[in-house]
Design a protein around this motif. Structure first.
Motif, PDB file in Angstrom:
ATOM      1  N   LEU A  57       0.690  -1.307  -0.031  1.00  0.00           N
ATOM      2  CA  LEU A  57      -0.124   0.042  -0.118  1.00  0.00           C
ATOM      3  C   LEU A  57       0.793   1.216   0.109  1.00  0.00           C
ATOM      4  CD1 LEU A  57      -2.782   1.335   0.162  1.00  0.00           C
ATOM      5  CD2 LEU A  57      -2.554   1.288   2.852  1.00  0.00           C
ATOM      6  N   ARG A  58       2.229   1.281   0.776  1.00  0.00           N
ATOM      7  CA  ARG A  58       2.750   2.595   0.606  1.00  0.00           C
ATOM      8  C   ARG A  58       3.458   2.635  -0.425  1.00  0.00           C
ATOM      9  NH1 ARG A  58      -0.009   3.109   4.101  1.00  0.00           N
ATOM     10  NH2 ARG A  58       0.265   3.221   6.395  1.00  0.00           N
ATOM     11  N   LEU A  59       3.801   1.693  -1.274  1.00  0.00           N
ATOM     12  CA  LEU A  59       4.223   1.761  -2.783  1.00  0.00           C
ATOM     13  C   LEU A  59       3.307   2.436  -3.652  1.00  0.00           C
ATOM     14  CD1 LEU A  59       6.309  -1.476  -2.736  1.00  0.00           C
ATOM     15  CD2 LEU A  59       7.313   0.530  -3.136  1.00  0.00           C
ATOM     16  N   ALA A  60       2.164   1.824  -3.570  1.00  0.00           N
ATOM     17  CA  ALA A  60       0.991   2.536  -4.281  1.00  0.00           C
ATOM     18  C   ALA A  60       0.962   3.930  -4.046  1.00  0.00           C
ATOM     19  CB  ALA A  60      -0.197   1.697  -4.197  1.00  0.00           C
ATOM     20  N   GLU A  61       0.860   4.241  -2.664  1.00  0.00           N
ATOM     21  CA  GLU A  61       0.997   5.769  -2.347  1.00  0.00           C
ATOM     22  C   GLU A  61       1.867   6.657  -2.741  1.00  0.00           C
ATOM     23  OE1 GLU A  61      -1.481   5.338   1.985  1.00  0.00           O
ATOM     24  OE2 GLU A  61       0.599   5.829   2.087  1.00  0.00           O
ATOM     25  N   CYS A  62       3.114   5.815  -2.822  1.00  0.00           N
ATOM     26  CA  CYS A  62       4.133   6.739  -3.540  1.00  0.00           C
ATOM     27  C   CYS A  62       3.622   7.157  -5.153  1.00  0.00           C
ATOM     28  CB  CYS A  62       5.413   5.956  -3.622  1.00  0.00           C
ATOM     29  SG  CYS A  62       6.341   5.832  -1.885  1.00  0.00           S
ATOM     30  N   CYS A  63       3.215   5.983  -5.640  1.00  0.00           N
ATOM     31  CA  CYS A  63       3.157   6.186  -7.131  1.00  0.00           C
ATOM     32  C   CYS A  63       1.947   7.151  -7.419  1.00  0.00           C
ATOM     33  CB  CYS A  63       2.576   4.621  -7.888  1.00  0.00           C
ATOM     34  SG  CYS A  63       3.837   3.574  -7.787  1.00  0.00           S
ATOM     35  N   CYS A  64       0.973   7.163  -6.585  1.00  0.00           N
ATOM     36  CA  CYS A  64      -0.051   8.092  -6.516  1.00  0.00           C
ATOM     37  C   CYS A  64       0.346   9.581  -6.289  1.00  0.00           C
ATOM     38  CB  CYS A  64      -1.190   7.750  -5.589  1.00  0.00           C
ATOM     39  SG  CYS A  64      -2.122   6.093  -6.414  1.00  0.00           S
ATOM     40  N   THR A  65       1.321   9.712  -5.425  1.00  0.00           N
ATOM     41  CA  THR A  65       1.616  10.994  -5.054  1.00  0.00           C
ATOM     42  C   THR A  65       2.594  11.541  -6.118  1.00  0.00           C
ATOM     43  OG1 THR A  65       1.760  10.291  -2.628  1.00  0.00           O
ATOM     44  CG2 THR A  65       2.732  12.323  -3.271  1.00  0.00           C
ATOM     45  N   VAL A  66       3.404  10.859  -6.709  1.00  0.00           N
ATOM     46  CA  VAL A  66       4.244  11.351  -8.082  1.00  0.00           C
ATOM     47  C   VAL A  66       3.147  11.694  -8.912  1.00  0.00           C
ATOM     48  CG1 VAL A  66       5.697  10.363  -9.604  1.00  0.00           C
ATOM     49  CG2 VAL A  66       6.012   9.704  -7.397  1.00  0.00           C
ATOM     50  N   HIS A  67       2.141  10.842  -9.397  1.00  0.00           N
ATOM     51  CA  HIS A  67       1.297  11.309 -10.471  1.00  0.00           C
ATOM     52  C   HIS A  67       0.522  12.689  -9.911  1.00  0.00           C
ATOM     53  CE1 HIS A  67      -2.009  10.903 -13.318  1.00  0.00           C
ATOM     54  NE2 HIS A  67      -2.948  11.183 -12.198  1.00  0.00           N
ATOM     55  N   LYS A  68       0.109  12.821  -8.335  1.00  0.00           N
ATOM     56  CA  LYS A  68      -0.405  13.913  -8.119  1.00  0.00           C
ATOM     57  C   LYS A  68       0.164  15.362  -8.185  1.00  0.00           C
ATOM     58  CE  LYS A  68      -2.439  16.283  -4.012  1.00  0.00           C
ATOM     59  NZ  LYS A  68      -2.848  16.006  -2.551  1.00  0.00           N
ATOM     60  N   LEU A  69       1.781  15.089  -7.970  1.00  0.00           N
ATOM     61  CA  LEU A  69       2.499  16.102  -8.146  1.00  0.00           C
ATOM     62  C   LEU A  69       2.858  16.750  -9.493  1.00  0.00           C
ATOM     63  CD1 LEU A  69       5.387  15.129  -5.401  1.00  0.00           C
ATOM     64  CD2 LEU A  69       3.590  16.916  -5.087  1.00  0.00           C
ATOM     65  N   GLY A  70       2.625  15.723 -10.391  1.00  0.00           N
ATOM     66  CA  GLY A  70       2.788  16.062 -11.825  1.00  0.00           C
ATOM     67  C   GLY A  70       1.545  16.724 -12.362  1.00  0.00           C
ATOM     68  N   LEU A  71       0.273  16.775 -11.641  1.00  0.00           N
ATOM     69  CA  LEU A  71      -0.802  17.206 -12.176  1.00  0.00           C
ATOM     70  C   LEU A  71      -1.084  18.531 -11.294  1.00  0.00           C
ATOM     71  CD1 LEU A  71      -3.458  14.381 -12.399  1.00  0.00           C
ATOM     72  CD2 LEU A  71      -2.235  15.451 -14.176  1.00  0.00           C
ATOM     73  N   LYS A  72      -0.327  18.913 -10.220  1.00  0.00           N
ATOM     74  CA  LYS A  72      -0.532  20.112  -9.364  1.00  0.00           C
ATOM     75  C   LYS A  72      -0.303  21.226 -10.140  1.00  0.00           C
ATOM     76  CE  LYS A  72       0.978  21.769  -4.898  1.00  0.00           C
ATOM     77  NZ  LYS A  72       1.731  21.689  -3.804  1.00  0.00           N
ATOM     78  N   GLU A  73       0.386  21.557 -10.895  1.00  0.00           N
ATOM     79  CA  GLU A  73       0.556  22.719 -11.834  1.00  0.00           C
ATOM     80  C   GLU A  73      -0.396  22.906 -12.572  1.00  0.00           C
ATOM     81  OE1 GLU A  73       3.928  25.200 -14.558  1.00  0.00           O
ATOM     82  OE2 GLU A  73       4.475  23.287 -13.606  1.00  0.00           O
ATOM     83  N   ASP A  74      -0.899  22.015 -13.243  1.00  0.00           N
ATOM     84  CA  ASP A  74      -1.841  22.078 -14.320  1.00  0.00           C
ATOM     85  C   ASP A  74      -3.182  22.339 -13.721  1.00  0.00           C
ATOM     86  OD1 ASP A  74      -0.124  21.553 -16.527  1.00  0.00           O
ATOM     87  OD2 ASP A  74      -0.594  19.578 -16.224  1.00  0.00           O
ATOM     88  N   LEU A  75      -3.505  21.851 -12.409  1.00  0.00           N
ATOM     89  CA  LEU A  75      -4.820  22.016 -11.918  1.00  0.00           C
ATOM     90  C   LEU A  75      -4.761  23.416 -11.357  1.00  0.00           C
ATOM     91  CD1 LEU A  75      -4.868  18.787  -9.987  1.00  0.00           C
ATOM     92  CD2 LEU A  75      -6.443  19.341 -11.836  1.00  0.00           C
ATOM     93  N   SER A  76      -3.761  24.135 -10.934  1.00  0.00           N
ATOM     94  CA  SER A  76      -4.010  25.383 -10.226  1.00  0.00           C
ATOM     95  C   SER A  76      -3.729  26.507 -11.214  1.00  0.00           C
ATOM     96  CB  SER A  76      -2.954  25.473  -9.310  1.00  0.00           C
ATOM     97  OG  SER A  76      -1.575  25.332  -9.734  1.00  0.00           O
TER      98      SER A  76
END
Length: 388
Positions: free
Chosen positions: A98-117
């Motif tokens: 689960l922690r490995l999956a959370e790392c992957c999701c957080t990497v994806h989220k950080l990549g979208l952060k600039e576009d979303l804002s």
């Protein structure tokens, strides 16, 4: 162990940066000697250590603690590397998957952060000059599947360990497969503890064994994460299935997971074209009053509270309900009920005090165009896009 314990204590105090420094010192202490020394000196240092000390290897535990700490520091890529080392020794730990999956999701989220804002992402370009200048609007703000479609990941590619959503889906499958079902979350009574009754424990090395309530809590987290990954990968049927399982996973799941279950199910149903069912999930009355604070620990038969990592959870209940109403407005708009969609969006707009994300602005322009309110649409563009 001294440095490790200091790191764990500081992480519990909400100081992951200090915790990381102590855990790095603990990792350095596992080295047999200074690398600058000769090999003969190193052998001499090893020869004076007891055999049980030489045979013990605490690096997996330190790597696990350091990986979780880096995840709390919002450094998922580095955390992924440390947790991957632990996986080679402890592949049967569902919490680790689960922690490995959370790392992957957080990497994806950080990549979208600039576009979303960025509101400027609404404008794709301009044509003409002066009074003949026209604005070309973008068709979408973000594309969750840009990387997936460009690289054409397959099932065999997903097995390659890298912080991607495809690998996150594989990690979550393993986590759910390793977690036992139908476990008891009832705590032992005082009489049972005095009589020596042991609670049922489930192994999860290198971390402590899991109790029943912790197993259910991990399953709830894995189901929520699986629904999110399914939405990002456009696997809407899988996202809907995991969201529905999340809602029935436990009768007393925290409010935040109840909110996410209805939200993810609604989004999946919208993408599947089932607007009536989506509206039922996205109705704020279904969720009720939402409290994103951890539940009381002294209450029996409740799931244990978990402290979210930095930037992982929005602790503002008002913003969470705004997201629900925004998605509900999308569902009404796709069904052609423009008045209902416009009314909901006006409520979201009024509560945001003018700080609107790009998605809400685009939806407002689309609804007003469909309703024939061209002047209102132009005012939205002038006041919220051109002035930013």
């Amino acid at each position: 162990m001294y440095y490790n314990n200091l790191g764990v204590i500081h992480l519990g105090m909400g100081k992951p940066t200090v915790a990381c420094l102590y855990l790095q010192k603990a990792l350095q202490e596992t080295q047999p000697g200074d690398e600058s020394n000769s090999s003969a000196h190193s052998e001499g240092v090893l020869s004076h250590q007891p055999l049980y000390q030489l045979s013990s290897n605490v690096k997996p535990e330190l790597h696990y603690n350091l990986g979780v700490t880096l995840l709390h520091m919002n450094k998922p890529d580095k955390a992924f590397d440390f947790l991957l080392e632990v996986l080679q020794v402890h592949p049967m730990n569902p919490r680790l998957w689960l922690r490995l999956a959370e790392c992957c999701c957080t990497v994806h989220k950080l990549g979208l952060k600039e576009d979303l804002s960025s509101k400027k992402s609404i404008i794709q370009g301009t044509v003409g000059v002066g009074m003949h200048r026209k604005i070309c609007l973008a068709t979408r703000i973000t594309d969750h599947n840009k990387k997936k479609s460009s690289e054409m990941h397959t099932e065999s590619d997903a097995a390659f360990p890298e912080p991607t959503l495809e690998f996150a889906r594989l990690c979550l499958r393993n986590a759910l497969a390793l977690l036992p079902e139908n476990v008891s979350t009832t705590s032992l009574t005082d009489e049972q503890e005095v009589s020596g009754v042991m609670p049922e424990l489930y192994p999860a090395g290198p971390s402590s064994p899991l109790r029943g309530a912790e197993v259910v809590s991990l399953r709830v987290s894995a189901l929520a994460c699986s629904a999110y990954v399914g939405l990002c990968l456009s696997d809407f049927s899988s996202a809907l299935r995991h969201a529905e399982l999340l809602l029935v996973a436990h009768p007393k799941i925290p409010d935040v997971y109840k909110l996410l279950g209805h939200l993810y199910a609604g989004e999946a149903l919208i993408s599947l074209g089932k607007m009536t069912e989506a509206i039922q999930h996205l109705d704020p009355r279904v969720v009720g009053e939402v409290s994103l604070s951890p539940p009381a620990q002294e209450a029996l038969n409740t799931l244990p509270a978990t402290t979210p990592s930095q930037g992982w959870l929005n602790t503002n209940a008002i913003t969470a309900m705004q997201v629900m109403r925004y998605n509900l407005s999308v569902a009404y708009a796709l069904r052609g009920e423009w008045e209902k969609a416009n009314t909901l969006l006006k409520e979201v707009w009024a509560e945001s005090n003018g700080n609107m994300p790009a998605q809400v602005i685009m939806l407002a322009m689309y609804i007003n165009l469909q309703m024939g309110h061209v002047d209102i649409m132009k005012n939205i563009v002038e006041n919220n896009i051109l002035l930013t």
